[in-house]
Design an enzyme around this catalytic site. Structure first.
Site, PDB file in Angstrom:
ATOM      1  N   LYS A  80      -3.712   8.461   3.169  1.00 44.97           N
ATOM      2  CA  LYS A  80      -5.157   7.353   4.403  1.00 44.97           C
ATOM      3  C   LYS A  80      -4.961   7.818   5.194  1.00 44.97           C
ATOM      4  O   LYS A  80      -6.271   8.697   6.045  1.00 44.97           O
ATOM      5  CB  LYS A  80      -5.373   6.336   3.782  1.00 44.97           C
ATOM      6  CG  LYS A  80      -5.602   5.961   2.717  1.00 44.97           C
ATOM      7  CD  LYS A  80      -6.904   7.096   2.135  1.00 44.97           C
ATOM      8  CE  LYS A  80      -6.822   5.895   0.224  1.00 44.97           C
ATOM      9  NZ  LYS A  80      -8.662   6.928  -0.378  1.00 44.97           N
ATOM     10  N   TYR A  83       0.832  -1.000  -0.050  1.00 44.24           N
ATOM     11  CA  TYR A  83      -0.303  -0.301  -0.155  1.00 44.24           C
ATOM     12  C   TYR A  83       1.140   1.321   0.025  1.00 44.24           C
ATOM     13  O   TYR A  83       1.023   2.326  -0.522  1.00 44.24           O
ATOM     14  CB  TYR A  83      -0.415  -0.092   1.159  1.00 44.24           C
ATOM     15  CG  TYR A  83      -2.384   0.816   0.949  1.00 44.24           C
ATOM     16  CD1 TYR A  83      -2.811   0.735  -0.090  1.00 44.24           C
ATOM     17  CD2 TYR A  83      -2.150   1.830   1.895  1.00 44.24           C
ATOM     18  CE1 TYR A  83      -4.189   1.702  -0.406  1.00 44.24           C
ATOM     19  CE2 TYR A  83      -3.538   2.436   1.798  1.00 44.24           C
ATOM     20  CZ  TYR A  83      -4.160   2.619   0.957  1.00 44.24           C
ATOM     21  OH  TYR A  83      -5.475   3.569   0.768  1.00 44.24           O
TER      22      TYR A  83
END
Length: 259
Positions: free
Chosen positions: A167, A160
């Site tokens: 995020k 990720y």
């Protein structure tokens, strides 16, 4: 299900940012809001995206449609000017956009360039703050704002990479906005869906492995779909959830509770 909730959002005005095609999370939200009676404003990214999104806006009966690239000066303001002129108010905002340059997304965080990190942060996080600043004055009777996150904001999810810190910043921004906008009756919800087969997710390395792992560890034993996200957001936009704000809402068949 649609019959039971058909009028729960009747008369509410919702802006949906991030519809790319009929597999996108934003489209699931738009469908759920529309089924619940809301009136829609929908944006597309650019001329390349328009042929994929415009038929969906017609299907949804969107009253306001417009291009929106948050990196282009003035486009965001133009969208909110349209909403102000046509509706005079706004009740729901959905921010479902994220981006990082491919070379920065597919490399480790140590290899992420300053330029790539800044661009990912601007599009994926700060653009939500800019939208909230423009939306809040239109939410004269309160409202609900939604931003799409992922488990990688809280825990390390291999591959990720840069989007994890970005995020995490988005979820933190949601909490601070929930605090600042709470006195105005505006609720802010960071939403954390499990992995979904969207166009944006396809840029992640070994994404199919993430899908398989999520399904295998989830207590419910299955992946979610875009309508699971849409119906949850529709509920959170109703008066039934009027005392909920700020906390990250996980929609992942329970996968996030399993170590």
């Amino acid at each position: 299900m649609q019959t039971e909730v058909a009028q729960v959002l009747a008369g509410k005005k919702a802006l949906i940012v991030g519809v790319a095609n009929d597999q996108s999370i934003a489209y699931g939200c738009a469908k759920a809001f529309r089924a619940a009676g809301a009136e829609l404003a929908v944006t597309w990214l650019n001329d390349k995206a328009r042929p994929h999104v415009e038929p969906l806006t017609k299907e949804l009966g969107a009253e306001i449609v417009a291009p929106l690239d948050v990196t282009r000066p003035g486009e965001l303001e133009t969208v909110f000017d349209l909403i102000s002129e046509r509706w005079g108010r706004l009740d729901i905002l959905v921010h479902s956009i994220a981006f990082a340059p491919k070379e920065d997304l597919q490399g480790g965080l140590l290899d992420c360039s300053a330029e790539g990190f800044a661009k990912a942060m601007d599009i994926s996080c700060h653009s939500f703050i800019r939208m909230a600043r423009l939306a809040a004055p239109l939410m004269t009777e309160g409202g609900a704002m939604f931003a799409m996150s992922y488990l990688g904001a809280e825990r390390v999810v291999p591959n990720y990479n840069v989007m994890g810190p970005v995020k995490a910043a988005l979820e933190s921004a949601c909490r601070y906005l929930a605090y600042e906008l709470g006195p105005k009756g505006v609720r802010v919800h960071p939403i954390s869906p499990g992995p979904l087969k969207t166009r944006a997710a396809s840029g992640l390395k070994d994404f199919n492995l993430m899908l398989n792992e999520a399904a295998s560890k989830a207590p419910l034993g299955e992946l979610i779909d875009i309508m699971d996200v849409g119906w949850t957001c529709a509920y959170l936009a109703t008066p039934f959830a009027h005392r909920l704000t700020g906390d990250t809402v996980y929609i992942d068949s329970g996968a996030s509770i399993v170590a």
